[in-house]
Design a protein around this motif. Structure first.
Motif, short mmCIF file in Angstrom:
data_model
loop_
_atom_site.label_atom_id
_atom_site.label_comp_id
_atom_site.label_asym_id
_atom_site.label_seq_id
_atom_site.Cartn_x
_atom_site.Cartn_y
_atom_site.Cartn_z
N GLU A 135 0.63 -1.36 0.23
CA GLU A 135 -0.36 0.16 0.31
C GLU A 135 0.70 1.40 -0.03
O GLU A 135 0.16 2.53 -0.26
CB GLU A 135 -1.00 0.41 1.07
CG GLU A 135 -2.48 -1.32 0.59
CD GLU A 135 -3.15 -1.03 2.04
OE1 GLU A 135 -4.07 -0.32 2.36
OE2 GLU A 135 -3.05 -1.54 3.12
N ASP A 136 2.21 1.37 0.49
CA ASP A 136 2.83 2.69 0.70
C ASP A 136 3.77 2.41 -0.47
O ASP A 136 3.94 1.32 -1.66
CB ASP A 136 3.79 2.46 1.88
CG ASP A 136 5.05 3.48 1.58
OD1 ASP A 136 5.62 3.67 0.79
OD2 ASP A 136 5.29 4.08 3.30
N ASP A 137 3.09 3.42 -1.45
CA ASP A 137 4.03 3.30 -2.83
C ASP A 137 5.46 3.65 -3.08
O ASP A 137 5.95 2.76 -3.76
CB ASP A 137 3.60 4.93 -2.96
CG ASP A 137 1.95 4.77 -4.01
OD1 ASP A 137 1.87 4.48 -3.75
OD2 ASP A 137 1.86 6.84 -4.20
N ALA A 138 5.98 4.29 -1.68
CA ALA A 138 7.53 3.90 -2.18
C ALA A 138 8.42 2.31 -1.91
O ALA A 138 8.98 2.54 -2.56
CB ALA A 138 8.05 4.81 -0.91
N LYS A 139 7.44 1.86 -1.11
CA LYS A 139 8.05 0.10 -0.76
C LYS A 139 8.08 -0.27 -2.08
O LYS A 139 7.84 -0.91 -2.19
CB LYS A 139 7.39 -0.18 0.18
CG LYS A 139 8.07 0.74 1.80
CD LYS A 139 6.86 -0.32 3.03
CE LYS A 139 7.34 0.63 4.66
NZ LYS A 139 6.74 0.05 5.29
N PRO A 184 -1.71 6.43 -13.02
CA PRO A 184 -0.83 5.65 -12.22
C PRO A 184 -0.01 5.75 -11.19
O PRO A 184 -0.01 6.64 -10.43
CB PRO A 184 0.24 5.79 -13.47
CG PRO A 184 0.08 6.73 -14.23
CD PRO A 184 -0.99 7.19 -13.97
N ARG A 185 0.15 5.21 -10.04
CA ARG A 185 0.84 4.95 -9.26
C ARG A 185 2.86 5.02 -9.86
O ARG A 185 2.66 4.67 -10.79
CB ARG A 185 0.59 3.60 -8.38
CG ARG A 185 -0.23 3.12 -7.61
CD ARG A 185 -0.73 1.96 -6.45
NE ARG A 185 0.29 2.17 -5.80
CZ ARG A 185 0.39 1.35 -4.95
NH1 ARG A 185 -0.25 -0.43 -5.01
NH2 ARG A 185 1.16 1.00 -4.07
N PRO A 186 3.49 5.71 -8.90
CA PRO A 186 4.76 6.03 -9.05
C PRO A 186 5.57 3.97 -9.62
O PRO A 186 6.27 4.44 -10.19
CB PRO A 186 5.51 6.16 -7.57
CG PRO A 186 4.61 6.72 -6.62
CD PRO A 186 3.42 6.08 -6.94
N ALA A 187 5.40 3.41 -9.49
CA ALA A 187 5.86 2.25 -9.71
C ALA A 187 5.56 1.66 -11.51
O ALA A 187 6.24 0.81 -12.43
CB ALA A 187 5.65 1.11 -9.03
N TRP A 190 7.85 4.83 -13.13
CA TRP A 190 8.86 4.20 -13.19
C TRP A 190 9.08 2.55 -14.50
O TRP A 190 10.29 2.94 -15.21
CB TRP A 190 9.94 3.51 -11.71
CG TRP A 190 11.07 2.80 -12.31
CD1 TRP A 190 11.90 3.77 -12.03
CD2 TRP A 190 11.22 1.38 -12.15
NE1 TRP A 190 13.30 2.11 -11.69
CE2 TRP A 190 12.73 1.34 -12.56
CE3 TRP A 190 10.09 0.42 -12.40
CZ2 TRP A 190 12.57 -0.23 -12.96
CZ3 TRP A 190 10.45 -1.00 -12.46
CH2 TRP A 190 12.13 -1.15 -12.73
N LEU A 191 8.18 1.72 -14.44
CA LEU A 191 7.98 1.16 -15.32
C LEU A 191 7.61 1.14 -16.56
O LEU A 191 8.86 1.00 -17.03
CB LEU A 191 6.87 0.00 -14.48
CG LEU A 191 7.03 -1.41 -15.77
CD1 LEU A 191 8.13 -2.23 -15.81
CD2 LEU A 191 4.66 -2.19 -15.41
N MET A 192 7.25 2.63 -16.40
CA MET A 192 7.12 2.98 -18.41
C MET A 192 7.94 3.12 -18.63
O MET A 192 8.56 3.41 -19.55
CB MET A 192 5.57 3.59 -18.33
CG MET A 192 4.22 3.59 -18.73
SD MET A 192 3.66 1.54 -19.14
CE MET A 192 4.30 0.20 -18.55
#
Length: 197
Positions: A135-139, A184-187, A190-192
């Motif tokens: 749930e934590d975006d950074a993690k 989009p979430r940060p992950a 980053w993925l894109m």
């Protein structure tokens, strides 16, 4: 089951990839006895499913897939034993699938070790259900940055399917790369970027 296999392949004759048997270590269908039960190979019911899939879908890539095969030793070893017995019995398995839903729970080095063991069977691998339930975006972002490149750069892995693309669409909390509204979430961002998209 034979009629069902025939009908599915006739209707969807252009299907590129088929999970012929899904999660056989965890769910053994009641009708497995009608397909040969354990038989001589110990897994004849799976063997028969693949034989029919090859007959009726001759141009499709046929996968055997399960979960926990790249995360936990006992299940990885059992899957490798099963695949070895099936290949020795002549099962027309084209590739192996590993769900990877618990991959974020283990170290990347352990993950790589399990992937290498599966790859040693000589079949292409597909990550058939990967997701970072955080749930934590950074993690979530940190785990994605560490693990996804391992999958993407490993020559034995031919494809990756994300499980739980939209937050809240599965039973696992924190899974998903975009919000229900499409943000989009940060992950995902980053993925894109990593994929150059």
């Amino acid at each position: 089951i034979q009629d069902w296999s025939r009908s599915v392949c006739a209707r969807y004759h252009g299907t590129e990839l088929i999970y012929v048997v899904y999660e056989p270590m965890h769910v053994r269908p009641y009708y497995s006895v009608a397909l040969g039960g354990a038989g001589a190979s110990g897994y004849d019911w799976i063997l028969q499913a693949f034989v029919w899939a090859r007959i009726y879908c001759p141009n499709s890539l046929l996968l055997l897939t399960d979960y926990n095969t790249i995360e936990y030793k006992n299940e990885s070893d059992a899957f490798i034993k099963m695949v070895g017995a099936l290949l020795a019995a002549g099962a027309p398995i084209d590739a192996l699938g590993a769900d990877g839903v618990d991959a974020p729970k283990i170290s990347t080095s352990a993950l790589k070790s399990y992937i290498n063991k599966l790859a040693a069977l000589g079949l292409p691998l597909y990550i058939t259900a990967y997701g970072v339930a955080e749930e934590d975006d950074a993690k979530q972002l940190a785990i994605m940055k560490e693990q996804f490149p391992l999958f993407w750069t490993d020559e034995s892995i031919k494809g990756i399917t994300f499980w739980g693309y939209v937050v809240g669409d599965t039973w696992r909390r924190g899974l998903g790369l975009v919000s229900p509204e499409g943000t989009p979430r940060p992950a995902m961002t980053w993925l894109m970027s990593y994929l150059g998209r």
